[in-house]
Design a protein around this motif. Sequence first.
Motif, PDB file in Angstrom:
ATOM      1  N   LEU A   1      28.458   1.627 -13.733  1.00 14.07           N
ATOM      2  CA  LEU A   1      29.434   2.684 -13.482  1.00 14.07           C
ATOM      3  C   LEU A   1      29.012   3.545 -12.297  1.00 14.07           C
ATOM      4  O   LEU A   1      27.818   3.757 -12.085  1.00 14.07           O
ATOM      5  CB  LEU A   1      29.574   3.583 -14.716  1.00 14.07           C
TER       6      LEU A   1
ATOM      7  N   THR B   1      30.868   9.247 -11.147  1.00  9.00           N
ATOM      8  CA  THR B   1      32.013   9.889 -11.788  1.00  9.00           C
ATOM      9  C   THR B   1      32.307   9.266 -13.139  1.00  9.00           C
ATOM     10  O   THR B   1      32.502   9.973 -14.136  1.00  9.00           O
ATOM     11  CB  THR B   1      33.257   9.798 -10.881  1.00  9.00           C
ATOM     12  N   ASP B   2      32.332   7.940 -13.203  1.00 10.70           N
ATOM     13  CA  ASP B   2      32.619   7.275 -14.478  1.00 10.70           C
ATOM     14  C   ASP B   2      31.494   7.468 -15.489  1.00 10.70           C
ATOM     15  O   ASP B   2      31.744   7.569 -16.691  1.00 10.70           O
ATOM     16  CB  ASP B   2      32.902   5.792 -14.267  1.00 10.70           C
TER      17      ASP B   2
ATOM     18  N   THR C   1      32.129   9.204 -19.052  1.00  9.41           N
ATOM     19  CA  THR C   1      31.713   8.486 -20.259  1.00  9.41           C
ATOM     20  C   THR C   1      30.809   9.363 -21.126  1.00  9.41           C
ATOM     21  O   THR C   1      30.894   9.324 -22.347  1.00  9.41           O
ATOM     22  CB  THR C   1      30.994   7.176 -19.871  1.00  9.41           C
TER      23      THR C   1
ATOM     24  N   ARG D   1      34.820  -1.528 -21.595  1.00  8.70           N
ATOM     25  CA  ARG D   1      34.610  -1.810 -20.164  1.00  8.70           C
ATOM     26  C   ARG D   1      33.844  -3.099 -19.921  1.00  8.70           C
ATOM     27  O   ARG D   1      33.654  -3.493 -18.776  1.00  8.70           O
ATOM     28  CB  ARG D   1      33.854  -0.649 -19.514  1.00  8.70           C
TER      29      ARG D   1
END
Length: 80
Positions: A44, A47-48, A52, A79
């Motif tokens: 990731l 930001t992700d 999360t 994901r």
Amino acid sequence: MGRRATGDGRRETAYESHGEAAVPAELIAVLERNPWARAVFEALDRTDRCLTMLGLLRARTPRRRTAQVASTLAELRKRR
């Protein structure tokens, strides 16, 4: 803390940026036990990763933190 706190720097020292937040110990433990989850998490972008972890970062009680770890693991599973 209002404008004065922002102006004199107190706000920045009081609140860690979520984008710079350390991975919580509970999540590290789950990632160590689940290599697939660790691989997804490490893939990731910043930001992700933050999105999360956000529920876990905000959780204050042990019960809520446990629930958020499970939720984070479920999110990583999606994901995969």
